[in-house]
Design a protein around this motif. Sequence first.
Motif, PDB file in Angstrom:
ATOM      1  N   LEU A   1      11.538   7.704  10.997  1.00  0.00           N
ATOM      2  CA  LEU A   1      11.781   7.623   9.557  1.00  0.00           C
ATOM      3  C   LEU A   1      11.948   9.009   8.947  1.00  0.00           C
ATOM      4  O   LEU A   1      12.831   9.231   8.113  1.00  0.00           O
ATOM      5  N   SER A   2      11.110   9.940   9.366  1.00  0.00           N
ATOM      6  CA  SER A   2      11.228  11.314   8.864  1.00  0.00           C
ATOM      7  C   SER A   2      12.594  11.892   9.200  1.00  0.00           C
ATOM      8  O   SER A   2      13.223  12.582   8.382  1.00  0.00           O
ATOM      9  N   MET A   3      13.048  11.603  10.424  1.00  0.00           N
ATOM     10  CA  MET A   3      14.350  12.075  10.861  1.00  0.00           C
ATOM     11  C   MET A   3      15.463  11.457  10.003  1.00  0.00           C
ATOM     12  O   MET A   3      16.398  12.139   9.575  1.00  0.00           O
ATOM     13  N   LEU A   4      15.348  10.174   9.736  1.00  0.00           N
ATOM     14  CA  LEU A   4      16.375   9.483   8.946  1.00  0.00           C
ATOM     15  C   LEU A   4      16.392   9.960   7.506  1.00  0.00           C
ATOM     16  O   LEU A   4      17.462  10.071   6.892  1.00  0.00           O
ATOM     17  N   TYR A   5      15.213  10.244   6.946  1.00  0.00           N
ATOM     18  CA  TYR A   5      15.177  10.747   5.566  1.00  0.00           C
ATOM     19  C   TYR A   5      15.981  12.047   5.448  1.00  0.00           C
ATOM     20  O   TYR A   5      16.757  12.235   4.508  1.00  0.00           O
ATOM     21  N   ARG A   6      15.777  12.931   6.400  1.00  0.00           N
ATOM     22  CA  ARG A   6      16.486  14.218   6.358  1.00  0.00           C
ATOM     23  C   ARG A   6      17.979  14.025   6.597  1.00  0.00           C
ATOM     24  O   ARG A   6      18.814  14.605   5.906  1.00  0.00           O
ATOM     25  N   ALA A   7      18.306  13.203   7.588  1.00  0.00           N
ATOM     26  CA  ALA A   7      19.708  13.050   7.970  1.00  0.00           C
ATOM     27  C   ALA A   7      20.516  12.328   6.893  1.00  0.00           C
ATOM     28  O   ALA A   7      21.700  12.618   6.706  1.00  0.00           O
ATOM     29  N   CYS A   8      19.889  11.407   6.172  1.00  0.00           N
ATOM     30  CA  CYS A   8      20.626  10.655   5.153  1.00  0.00           C
ATOM     31  C   CYS A   8      20.956  11.493   3.927  1.00  0.00           C
ATOM     32  O   CYS A   8      21.697  11.043   3.052  1.00  0.00           O
ATOM     33  N   ALA A   9      20.401  12.691   3.855  1.00  0.00           N
ATOM     34  CA  ALA A   9      20.756  13.618   2.771  1.00  0.00           C
ATOM     35  C   ALA A   9      21.900  14.529   3.176  1.00  0.00           C
ATOM     36  O   ALA A   9      22.312  15.406   2.407  1.00  0.00           O
ATOM     37  N   ASP A  10      22.438  14.331   4.381  1.00  0.00           N
ATOM     38  CA  ASP A  10      23.505  15.182   4.911  1.00  0.00           C
ATOM     39  C   ASP A  10      24.789  14.974   4.099  1.00  0.00           C
ATOM     40  O   ASP A  10      25.146  13.846   3.759  1.00  0.00           O
ATOM     41  N   PRO A  11      25.502  16.059   3.788  1.00  0.00           N
ATOM     42  CA  PRO A  11      26.767  15.909   3.050  1.00  0.00           C
ATOM     43  C   PRO A  11      27.881  15.293   3.890  1.00  0.00           C
ATOM     44  O   PRO A  11      28.887  14.831   3.346  1.00  0.00           O
ATOM     45  N   GLU A  12      27.717  15.279   5.221  1.00  0.00           N
ATOM     46  CA  GLU A  12      28.737  14.723   6.106  1.00  0.00           C
ATOM     47  C   GLU A  12      28.583  13.199   6.181  1.00  0.00           C
ATOM     48  O   GLU A  12      27.543  12.672   6.571  1.00  0.00           O
ATOM     49  N   ARG A  13      29.639  12.474   5.827  1.00  0.00           N
ATOM     50  CA  ARG A  13      29.565  11.010   5.761  1.00  0.00           C
ATOM     51  C   ARG A  13      29.280  10.383   7.118  1.00  0.00           C
ATOM     52  O   ARG A  13      28.548   9.391   7.203  1.00  0.00           O
ATOM     53  N   ASP A  14      29.869  10.934   8.174  1.00  0.00           N
ATOM     54  CA  ASP A  14      29.672  10.343   9.501  1.00  0.00           C
ATOM     55  C   ASP A  14      28.205  10.406   9.923  1.00  0.00           C
ATOM     56  O   ASP A  14      27.710   9.498  10.603  1.00  0.00           O
ATOM     57  N   VAL A  15      27.524  11.485   9.551  1.00  0.00           N
ATOM     58  CA  VAL A  15      26.101  11.605   9.884  1.00  0.00           C
ATOM     59  C   VAL A  15      25.314  10.500   9.183  1.00  0.00           C
ATOM     60  O   VAL A  15      24.515   9.787   9.798  1.00  0.00           O
ATOM     61  N   VAL A  16      25.563  10.344   7.894  1.00  0.00           N
ATOM     62  CA  VAL A  16      24.836   9.342   7.111  1.00  0.00           C
ATOM     63  C   VAL A  16      25.145   7.936   7.618  1.00  0.00           C
ATOM     64  O   VAL A  16      24.241   7.100   7.779  1.00  0.00           O
ATOM     65  N   ALA A  17      26.425   7.666   7.904  1.00  0.00           N
ATOM     66  CA  ALA A  17      26.817   6.324   8.351  1.00  0.00           C
ATOM     67  C   ALA A  17      26.111   5.949   9.650  1.00  0.00           C
ATOM     68  O   ALA A  17      25.602   4.822   9.794  1.00  0.00           O
ATOM     69  N   ASN A  18      26.058   6.869  10.606  1.00  0.00           N
ATOM     70  CA  ASN A  18      25.408   6.568  11.883  1.00  0.00           C
ATOM     71  C   ASN A  18      23.896   6.433  11.730  1.00  0.00           C
ATOM     72  O   ASN A  18      23.265   5.618  12.418  1.00  0.00           O
TER      73      ASN A  18
ATOM     74  N   LEU B   1       7.518   2.704   4.959  1.00  0.00           N
ATOM     75  CA  LEU B   1       8.684   2.913   4.103  1.00  0.00           C
ATOM     76  C   LEU B   1       8.344   2.844   2.620  1.00  0.00           C
ATOM     77  O   LEU B   1       8.757   3.691   1.834  1.00  0.00           O
ATOM     78  N   LEU B   2       7.596   1.823   2.232  1.00  0.00           N
ATOM     79  CA  LEU B   2       7.293   1.656   0.817  1.00  0.00           C
ATOM     80  C   LEU B   2       6.442   2.802   0.288  1.00  0.00           C
ATOM     81  O   LEU B   2       6.577   3.195  -0.876  1.00  0.00           O
ATOM     82  N   ALA B   3       5.600   3.344   1.152  1.00  0.00           N
ATOM     83  CA  ALA B   3       4.797   4.503   0.735  1.00  0.00           C
ATOM     84  C   ALA B   3       5.690   5.703   0.446  1.00  0.00           C
ATOM     85  O   ALA B   3       5.464   6.452  -0.515  1.00  0.00           O
ATOM     86  N   HIS B   4       6.731   5.897   1.267  1.00  0.00           N
ATOM     87  CA  HIS B   4       7.653   7.009   1.036  1.00  0.00           C
ATOM     88  C   HIS B   4       8.542   6.763  -0.173  1.00  0.00           C
ATOM     89  O   HIS B   4       8.898   7.699  -0.893  1.00  0.00           O
ATOM     90  N   VAL B   5       8.929   5.515  -0.403  1.00  0.00           N
ATOM     91  CA  VAL B   5       9.743   5.200  -1.573  1.00  0.00           C
ATOM     92  C   VAL B   5       8.954   5.462  -2.851  1.00  0.00           C
ATOM     93  O   VAL B   5       9.475   6.021  -3.826  1.00  0.00           O
ATOM     94  N   ASP B   6       7.680   5.080  -2.840  1.00  0.00           N
ATOM     95  CA  ASP B   6       6.827   5.253  -4.019  1.00  0.00           C
ATOM     96  C   ASP B   6       6.493   6.723  -4.263  1.00  0.00           C
ATOM     97  O   ASP B   6       6.366   7.161  -5.401  1.00  0.00           O
ATOM     98  N   ALA B   7       6.378   7.492  -3.190  1.00  0.00           N
ATOM     99  CA  ALA B   7       6.040   8.920  -3.315  1.00  0.00           C
ATOM    100  C   ALA B   7       6.819   9.713  -2.271  1.00  0.00           C
ATOM    101  O   ALA B   7       6.299  10.032  -1.208  1.00  0.00           O
ATOM    102  N   PRO B   8       8.106  10.008  -2.526  1.00  0.00           N
ATOM    103  CA  PRO B   8       8.912  10.728  -1.537  1.00  0.00           C
ATOM    104  C   PRO B   8       8.350  12.116  -1.272  1.00  0.00           C
ATOM    105  O   PRO B   8       7.847  12.791  -2.175  1.00  0.00           O
TER     106      PRO B   8
END
Length: 839
Positions: A381-398, A419-426
């Motif tokens: 999840l930590s990895m996905l949080y960081r990667a989903c902020a990537d400006p490259e669309r292909d990174v986010v899509a995968n 997940l809900l804990a991170h959503v409530d307090a990123p």
Amino acid sequence: MAAKDERAASEVLRALARHLNCLNEDSKTTRKRALEAIKRETIDKGLSSGVLQEIFTCLLKALLKCLSDPMERCRETAIHMLGDFIRCVPQPEDSLPYLMPALTQRLGGKEILEPAEELRLSMVEVLTLTVEVCGRHLAPYLDDMMKILQRTIVDPFPDVKRESCKCTVNFAKRVPEHFHMQAESLVKPLMQTISHQHSRVRVSTIEATGAVIQYGAGKNVDEVLSHLAQRLFDDSPQVRKAVTTVVGQWLLHLPDRYSYFHKLLPLLISSLSDDIPEIRYTLATDLWRQTGALWEQENEDDLKDKMDFLLTLPGLYPAGVERPGLGCRELVVRNLSKLLPALARDVADWVVGTRVKTAQLLYALLLHAEDHCTQHLQLLLSMLYRACADPERDVVANCLRSAKLLGTFVSPEVFLKLLLAHVDAPSSSSSPHTPVMVLGAVLSGCSRDLLRPHLQDIAGVLVQPDVCQEYQQTVYLEQLLSCVDVLLSLCEEDCGSISLQLLQVLITVHSLSTEPQLTDQVERSVQCLCRVQALPTVTDLYRQHMTQLLQWLSAFHQTWTSYSTQRLQLQVIVTQSGPVVGEFLPQLMPLLQKCLHPDRDPEMRLHVFTVLSRLLLDATHTLDSQGRFCEHLDVFLLDLLLPNLVWRAGRTAAAIRTSALSCLLALLQGGAITPGQLLGVEERLSPQVLSCLEEDSQLSRLLACQSLSTLLKLTGASLHADALNKLYPEVLKRLDDSSEEVRGVALSTLGQWLATLGKDYNTQLYSQHLEFLFQQLLLHLDDPDSRIQDTVLEVLKIGSAVHPVLLKQEVEAVRDKQRSPVYCDKLLQHIHSLPKDTA
């Protein structure tokens, strides 16, 4: 036969004696002709292999000496003859004691002795040929071979590099029991060449690297892996294909491959997402399948207990995706803990290509790991949080594909807790929108039955003010909306239990949205929320929840400001609910009363009045949809509007009065108030409106005049004469206004005032009022602006019906004083045309 060959060889050698002597001549031409003659008499004559063997033995030293001849043509002929002899003789290995030192001298020194690139290539080709035909006999010359290859692999001529790599592969395969002792010495030159600009050189270098590691001591895998990994980004498909082949062969045949599984797996699995179908579907898939099958075969005893269980396809498995074999899955599972830290690092790499490949690799690994992802969920999840902020669309899509797999393989009870804990307090290390984005993707991979018990928890977090109201960036709102859409599409009618919370989130997104496209998406989501509950229209949805929505807004009304999200939410609710808002006036009015108190934030009151103005203009379809607005009219006028019309210093206060006047005008014109109701509040209302005629703001003066005109139209015939007489003097002052528009509306208001004077108005008793009014209007009948003159004339014509005699006297008194008597004459003509009883 041997004796016969010896005799034939002796005859040839005797014939060549003179040519051999000529090889020592100083003349280049003589040496060249001698070599050509020797070639004609030996190679070109098609002699038997036995004869050639005898001749080669005698000519070898002379030919090797020619390798250092000053003349390039002589060296070229000598090299080609050596190659031809080695190819034709039955025992080429006999030449090795002389051939190898000579080639080592020419090719294996610190400096290049052979200046011609083509001749260096020819010599390496002879060396490759020697390896092919001599095989194991080259074992004693391991040092010489390594010296040569170390130099020729980094030769400036690309073709020499390629041929050297080919020679390396052949040599490793021919003498594996000896090659491993010095294989390490070739790693450095190969790594210097692996990034050569020519793709064919890179391919050859990769193939040679594969052989060096395969037949080496197994100590240099780490040194070459990073270089091979870089080649997976190569623009040339042939280069990527070579890497895939080499890594696949290592996984199948490398003696110590178990030690390197965690380092080799990512390279081969990365090729499963290559852009070229041949690499992806044929080569990489086949090699990976073989690798898994081999491991499964070698570890059959360990897998016996898992065989039946692991062969069952998980529910919600991605459609159209072939499930990897048991061996492949087990290989990934057993190495996942070693792979994920490296992926967490590479997914934030500064090179875009690396991040894309890493995101693709993560998806492939999770597809293999299945429910074993659970034990690595925190890191994933930590990895996905960081990667989903990537400006490259292909990174986010995968990465979102990977998140969906987590929803498929991991229990909601487990992933929601994190997940809900991170959503409530990123966390500070991730962008605020990424936990919400990941939540939406994970939910989309889950099943309806598994999610049903957790809907309240999910909706409860989404509707939290810190979640749905804290961030106003469009990207955040889009992800919040995506979560709602996923729940609606996945759980359908089950969402009825969380309908209020979902509507609150949608209202919030709508209120904070600045993009029309996002607003349209919200409206579609609201309609979807209606459909899953079988509600005919959006108004029915609001009717179902309006009481709770107003309570929701009222909870913290004392803290509202112009920047409060609640103000925007109120605007959305009252405008989107349509006629439903008129059904809940008892709950709405106290909230408006508190929001519009003169002590509250001025800008907030300004916005609320603007919204109310829009509603009042269409009152029959909004606030007065039930015909009950009259019950709240006193509160609306006396507690909401009038206190905000009281004069206070400052531009902001002036703006508030303007906004309140606009709201008043909308009330008067929108049909929400009857003449009878208006009469009841006229005494308190008129003084406030009249005071606004003196405002500095042109718009305020204009709105005040329009409000008086509408008030007269609604109640003028019923107003007491004293009340009427208080109105016109203030309006008369506006005839000298700096704004032509205000003057025009003021004249229209005076015309309305005159038109409302009925039989109850005693013209004799109030003749002084009429005389003053007529005198002032006649002054403006001589206005420089012809449009004003025309308007005044029409107003006076209306006045002529009230007291024509008095007006006629006043007109005649000023006719000769005006610049032009035209308008006075027109007015007098109109008075004369009136019926006699009136005149």
